[in-house]
Scaffold this active site. Structure first.
Site, short mmCIF file in Angstrom:
data_model
loop_
_atom_site.label_atom_id
_atom_site.label_comp_id
_atom_site.label_asym_id
_atom_site.label_seq_id
_atom_site.Cartn_x
_atom_site.Cartn_y
_atom_site.Cartn_z
N ASP A 22 -9.43 -2.39 8.10
CA ASP A 22 -9.19 -3.81 7.82
C ASP A 22 -9.19 -4.08 6.31
OD1 ASP A 22 -8.64 -6.41 8.46
OD2 ASP A 22 -10.66 -6.90 9.17
N GLY A 23 -8.46 -5.12 5.94
CA GLY A 23 -8.50 -5.59 4.55
C GLY A 23 -7.25 -5.30 3.74
N GLY A 25 -4.33 -6.79 3.88
CA GLY A 25 -3.70 -8.04 3.46
C GLY A 25 -4.44 -8.65 2.29
N ARG A 26 -5.76 -8.73 2.39
CA ARG A 26 -6.56 -9.33 1.31
C ARG A 26 -6.49 -8.50 0.04
NH1 ARG A 26 -11.86 -9.60 4.53
NH2 ARG A 26 -10.59 -8.32 5.93
N TRP A 27 -6.44 -7.19 0.19
CA TRP A 27 -6.33 -6.30 -0.97
C TRP A 27 -5.04 -6.62 -1.74
CZ3 TRP A 27 -2.82 -2.68 -2.73
CH2 TRP A 27 -3.28 -1.78 -3.70
N HIS A 39 -0.46 -2.86 3.30
CA HIS A 39 -0.33 -1.91 4.41
C HIS A 39 0.20 -0.56 3.90
CE1 HIS A 39 -1.49 -4.92 7.21
NE2 HIS A 39 -0.38 -5.63 7.14
N TRP A 71 0.92 -8.54 17.53
CA TRP A 71 2.27 -9.09 17.71
C TRP A 71 2.33 -10.55 17.28
CZ3 TRP A 71 5.76 -5.45 18.54
CH2 TRP A 71 5.42 -4.31 19.27
N ARG A 73 1.38 -11.77 14.57
CA ARG A 73 1.61 -11.92 13.12
C ARG A 73 3.08 -12.25 12.85
NH1 ARG A 73 -2.44 -8.07 9.78
NH2 ARG A 73 -4.23 -8.50 11.08
N LEU A 133 -7.86 19.20 13.43
CA LEU A 133 -8.27 17.79 13.51
C LEU A 133 -7.36 17.08 14.50
CD1 LEU A 133 -9.75 15.18 12.38
CD2 LEU A 133 -7.80 14.96 10.84
N ARG A 196 -17.15 -6.99 13.62
CA ARG A 196 -16.83 -7.07 15.05
C ARG A 196 -15.99 -5.87 15.47
NH1 ARG A 196 -14.48 -12.05 12.82
NH2 ARG A 196 -12.40 -11.53 12.10
N GLU A 209 -22.54 4.85 16.81
CA GLU A 209 -23.20 4.19 15.69
C GLU A 209 -22.13 3.40 14.94
OE1 GLU A 209 -26.41 4.17 15.07
OE2 GLU A 209 -26.80 5.47 16.79
C1 FPP Z 1 -5.72 -4.71 9.11
O1 FPP Z 1 -5.64 -5.29 7.84
C2 FPP Z 1 -4.76 -3.63 9.20
C3 FPP Z 1 -3.75 -3.56 10.10
C4 FPP Z 1 -3.52 -4.59 11.13
C5 FPP Z 1 -2.79 -2.46 10.06
C6 FPP Z 1 -3.33 -1.12 9.69
C7 FPP Z 1 -2.20 -0.27 9.37
C8 FPP Z 1 -2.13 0.64 8.37
C9 FPP Z 1 -3.27 1.00 7.53
C10 FPP Z 1 -0.85 1.30 8.06
C11 FPP Z 1 -0.25 2.16 9.12
C12 FPP Z 1 -1.07 3.27 9.58
C13 FPP Z 1 -0.70 4.57 9.79
C14 FPP Z 1 -1.39 5.37 10.78
C15 FPP Z 1 0.37 5.24 9.07
P1 FPP Z 1 -5.26 -6.83 7.74
O2 FPP Z 1 -3.80 -6.93 7.54
O3 FPP Z 1 -5.77 -7.56 8.94
O4 FPP Z 1 -6.02 -7.24 6.45
P2 FPP Z 1 -6.65 -8.67 6.14
O5 FPP Z 1 -7.79 -8.84 7.11
O6 FPP Z 1 -7.10 -8.52 4.73
O7 FPP Z 1 -5.57 -9.68 6.31
#
Ligand code: FPP
Length: 244
Positions: A22-23, A25-27, A39, A71, A73, A133, A196, A209
């Protein structure tokens, strides 16, 4: 070498690590950039973490790339994420294959485009004999949907007279999940500050854990992974029993 990396006990590595990335979008927004830029950077982190897992001897890594709720989004973001995933499978499979990584996708792939399904099938087929892996990528995955699917399958077996209701147990349900071949995760990491589970592996995480960090996924690195694993190694896992 980072502090936590140095502190790790190589004899006590988690077998299976699950990650909510997660994060992104904010990044990106913090940098005045579109969410997709985050992303894209997130994919770089996936590559870093896959390499780190191989190096540390972690056997299974399951990452949440796209949930059944994603979906909702904006269409542009959904399309962008799908493009990134297809690009990842098409461009990285050969390299992952050489590194001994087995790629498997969990989730309802039937709902994805033909293009995405073909890319996934090629990546899975090409890497199916690898065992260094297991990289399990959750796409169009939801924990509740997975359990509903399992219940329907078992209900059909009961209807057909193959299974008696009293024979239904944990193991039978586990065998109907996308993750049937994997041991349950030992450690679940969520980046981005939220605490969560968000419908991720809700059955399989029963005794995992949990470790949370404020770090946004694009900033997550091997040292942050080591910090999570170090925390895991210092927890007292009792699985409902008493301290040994
Ligand atoms: C959550 O961050 C992230 C996602 C919904 C997508 C995760 C996808 C990737 C990291 C790229 C694709 C992966 C692979 C396996 C190549 P968010 O957009 O919800 O961030 P935010 O909470 O800051 O808005």
């Amino acid at each position: 070498m980072g502090k936590y990396l140095e502190l790790l006990n190589r004899e006590k590595m988690p077998h299976h690590v699950a990650v909510i990335m997660d994060g992104n979008g904010r990044w990106a927004q913090k940098r005045g950039m579109p969410r997709l830029f985050g992303h894209r950077q997130g994919v770089e982190t996936v590559e870093r973490v896959v390499r780190a897992c191989v190096k540390l001897g972690i056997a299974q890594l399951t990452i949440y790339a796209f949930s059944t709720e994603n979906w909702k989004r904006p269409q542009e973001e959904v399309a962008g994420l799908m493009r990134l995933l297809v690009e990842y499978f098409d461009k990285k499979t050969d390299q992952l294959n050489e590194e001994g990584v087995r790629i498997q996708v969990i989730g309802d792939v039937e709902a994805l485009s033909d293009l995405a399904r073909q890319s996934i099938a090629r990546a899975e087929e090409k890497t199916k004999n690898n065992d260094r892996l297991g990289l399990n990528i959750a796409i169009n995955y939801g924990g509740r949907a997975e359990i509903v699917r399992a219940v329907k399958r078992i209900a059909r077996q009961v209807q057909d007279g193959v299974v008696a209701p009293d024979d239904i147990d944990d193991e039978m349900i586990s065998q109907q999940l996308y993750t049937k071949e994997f041991a349950d995760p030992d450690l679940m990491i969520r980046t981005g500050g939220e605490m969560r589970i968000s419908n991720f592996l809700i059955w399989q995480l029963s005794y995992a854990e949990l470790w949370f960090t404020e770090t946004y996924w694009p900033d997550f690195d091997i040292e942050t992974l080591a910090q999570a694993v170090y925390a895991y190694q210092n927890r007292d896992r009792r699985f409902g029993g008493l301290k040994s």
